[in-house]
Scaffold this motif. Sequence first.
Motif, PDB file in Angstrom:
ATOM      1  N   MET A  11      35.643  43.074  53.712  1.00 25.16           N
ATOM      2  CA  MET A  11      35.811  42.431  52.463  1.00 25.16           C
ATOM      3  C   MET A  11      36.634  43.725  51.684  1.00 25.16           C
ATOM      4  O   MET A  11      37.453  43.685  51.095  1.00 25.16           O
ATOM      5  N   VAL A  12      36.064  45.037  51.943  1.00 25.59           N
ATOM      6  CA  VAL A  12      36.348  46.140  51.230  1.00 25.59           C
ATOM      7  C   VAL A  12      37.934  46.248  51.675  1.00 25.59           C
ATOM      8  O   VAL A  12      38.750  46.650  50.696  1.00 25.59           O
ATOM      9  N   PHE A  13      38.458  46.096  52.956  1.00 24.65           N
ATOM     10  CA  PHE A  13      39.710  46.269  53.480  1.00 24.65           C
ATOM     11  C   PHE A  13      40.450  45.279  53.136  1.00 24.65           C
ATOM     12  O   PHE A  13      41.797  45.527  52.657  1.00 24.65           O
ATOM     13  N   ILE A  14      40.006  43.963  52.558  1.00 24.73           N
ATOM     14  CA  ILE A  14      40.963  43.177  52.048  1.00 24.73           C
ATOM     15  C   ILE A  14      41.097  43.163  50.320  1.00 24.73           C
ATOM     16  O   ILE A  14      42.132  43.164  49.891  1.00 24.73           O
ATOM     17  N   LEU A  15      40.114  43.834  49.795  1.00 26.03           N
ATOM     18  CA  LEU A  15      40.253  44.207  48.448  1.00 26.03           C
ATOM     19  C   LEU A  15      40.874  45.330  48.225  1.00 26.03           C
ATOM     20  O   LEU A  15      41.648  45.464  46.813  1.00 26.03           O
ATOM     21  N   VAL A  16      40.845  46.073  48.826  1.00 27.16           N
ATOM     22  CA  VAL A  16      41.735  47.732  48.430  1.00 27.16           C
ATOM     23  C   VAL A  16      43.068  47.411  48.091  1.00 27.16           C
ATOM     24  O   VAL A  16      43.573  47.910  47.093  1.00 27.16           O
ATOM     25  N   PRO A  17      44.011  46.874  49.028  1.00 23.98           N
ATOM     26  CA  PRO A  17      45.450  46.672  48.756  1.00 23.98           C
ATOM     27  C   PRO A  17      45.360  45.906  47.401  1.00 23.98           C
ATOM     28  O   PRO A  17      46.500  45.843  46.654  1.00 23.98           O
ATOM     29  N   ASN A  18      44.858  44.854  46.970  1.00 22.71           N
ATOM     30  CA  ASN A  18      44.881  44.174  45.859  1.00 22.71           C
ATOM     31  C   ASN A  18      44.494  44.987  44.634  1.00 22.71           C
ATOM     32  O   ASN A  18      45.156  44.858  43.578  1.00 22.71           O
ATOM     33  N   VAL A  19      43.548  45.767  44.668  1.00 21.86           N
ATOM     34  CA  VAL A  19      43.189  46.833  43.670  1.00 21.86           C
ATOM     35  C   VAL A  19      44.551  47.479  43.441  1.00 21.86           C
ATOM     36  O   VAL A  19      44.838  48.187  42.358  1.00 21.86           O
ATOM     37  N   VAL A  20      44.920  48.539  44.506  1.00 17.80           N
ATOM     38  CA  VAL A  20      45.709  49.214  44.596  1.00 17.80           C
ATOM     39  C   VAL A  20      47.227  48.501  43.873  1.00 17.80           C
ATOM     40  O   VAL A  20      47.717  49.117  42.886  1.00 17.80           O
ATOM     41  N   PHE A  21      47.644  47.538  44.161  1.00 15.67           N
ATOM     42  CA  PHE A  21      48.614  46.848  43.909  1.00 15.67           C
ATOM     43  C   PHE A  21      48.287  46.470  42.066  1.00 15.67           C
ATOM     44  O   PHE A  21      49.254  46.545  41.230  1.00 15.67           O
ATOM     45  N   ALA A  22      47.170  45.969  41.771  1.00 10.14           N
ATOM     46  CA  ALA A  22      47.025  45.700  40.397  1.00 10.14           C
ATOM     47  C   ALA A  22      46.924  47.023  39.683  1.00 10.14           C
ATOM     48  O   ALA A  22      47.653  46.752  38.358  1.00 10.14           O
ATOM     49  N   LEU A  23      46.830  48.167  40.037  1.00  5.70           N
ATOM     50  CA  LEU A  23      46.714  49.442  39.251  1.00  5.70           C
ATOM     51  C   LEU A  23      48.301  49.856  39.156  1.00  5.70           C
ATOM     52  O   LEU A  23      48.521  50.600  38.149  1.00  5.70           O
ATOM     53  N   ARG A  24      48.989  49.703  40.288  1.00  4.63           N
ATOM     54  CA  ARG A  24      50.189  50.423  40.289  1.00  4.63           C
ATOM     55  C   ARG A  24      51.133  49.422  39.825  1.00  4.63           C
ATOM     56  O   ARG A  24      52.372  49.901  39.336  1.00  4.63           O
ATOM     57  N   CYS A  25      51.156  48.147  39.723  1.00  6.00           N
ATOM     58  CA  CYS A  25      52.052  47.364  39.505  1.00  6.00           C
ATOM     59  C   CYS A  25      51.661  46.054  38.546  1.00  6.00           C
ATOM     60  O   CYS A  25      51.246  45.062  38.735  1.00  6.00           O
ATOM     61  N   ARG A  26      51.184  46.468  37.447  1.00  6.15           N
ATOM     62  CA  ARG A  26      50.496  45.683  36.351  1.00  6.15           C
ATOM     63  C   ARG A  26      51.246  44.413  35.994  1.00  6.15           C
ATOM     64  O   ARG A  26      50.685  43.449  35.726  1.00  6.15           O
ATOM     65  N   ASP A  27      52.520  44.472  36.204  1.00  4.62           N
ATOM     66  CA  ASP A  27      53.360  43.372  35.986  1.00  4.62           C
ATOM     67  C   ASP A  27      53.721  42.645  37.325  1.00  4.62           C
ATOM     68  O   ASP A  27      54.707  41.891  37.376  1.00  4.62           O
ATOM     69  N   GLY A  28      53.212  43.082  38.431  1.00  3.03           N
ATOM     70  CA  GLY A  28      53.802  42.714  39.795  1.00  3.03           C
ATOM     71  C   GLY A  28      53.495  41.121  40.113  1.00  3.03           C
ATOM     72  O   GLY A  28      54.261  40.694  40.913  1.00  3.03           O
ATOM     73  N   PHE A  29      52.714  40.357  39.236  1.00  2.00           N
ATOM     74  CA  PHE A  29      52.463  38.952  39.852  1.00  2.00           C
ATOM     75  C   PHE A  29      53.170  38.233  38.700  1.00  2.00           C
ATOM     76  O   PHE A  29      53.048  38.319  37.436  1.00  2.00           O
ATOM     77  N   GLU A  30      54.128  37.426  39.038  1.00  4.07           N
ATOM     78  CA  GLU A  30      54.536  36.265  38.157  1.00  4.07           C
ATOM     79  C   GLU A  30      53.650  35.166  38.273  1.00  4.07           C
ATOM     80  O   GLU A  30      53.486  34.539  39.144  1.00  4.07           O
ATOM     81  N   TYR A  31      52.934  34.931  37.205  1.00  4.80           N
ATOM     82  CA  TYR A  31      51.992  33.948  37.122  1.00  4.80           C
ATOM     83  C   TYR A  31      52.607  32.558  36.561  1.00  4.80           C
ATOM     84  O   TYR A  31      53.159  32.548  35.303  1.00  4.80           O
ATOM     85  N   THR A  32      52.415  31.537  37.260  1.00  6.45           N
ATOM     86  CA  THR A  32      52.780  30.292  36.804  1.00  6.45           C
ATOM     87  C   THR A  32      51.458  29.377  36.798  1.00  6.45           C
ATOM     88  O   THR A  32      50.645  29.498  37.720  1.00  6.45           O
TER      89      THR A  32
END
Length: 141
Positions: A11-32
């Motif tokens: 779980m840690v290895f799955i969550l780490v890239p998501n946290v890094v992405f969320a912190l570095r690319c705040r507008d990274g997800f185009e949410y529909t």
Amino acid sequence: MSLNVFGLIFMVFILVPNVVFALRCRDGFEYTRTSRALELLEQIGRYGCFAFMIVPGPGFGFSSDEALALYLIVDALLVAAYCAIWIVCFRKPGIFRALSLSILPSILFLFSGVMSHSILLTLSSLVFAPCHIAISYQSVR
């Protein structure tokens, strides 16, 4: 209360890239926006999967040492593939990234539930997987 240390590590290895992405690319997800019911089911399944990967529920256990070894090998490969796709596709949104990053954890949770005889993890993954994949797909259409 016991913990599944291997599940916690995965779980840690799955969550780490998501946290890094969320912190570095705040507008990274185009949410529909999708249906509220689909989103609610996804979240129920997601948190169930997170919880039951770490805290074993009733029936948890491996039928043999070989089953445990298979669980560890397959889960490690799925997590490695997930992290590799995050690294390669970090700034490349698209259908491949969206589906890969939703299908791999779905397989991880389902496989883990089946191999560990965790009824609650298996049920959570059966709720999470179709909802998460559908929402991911809809977000890139």
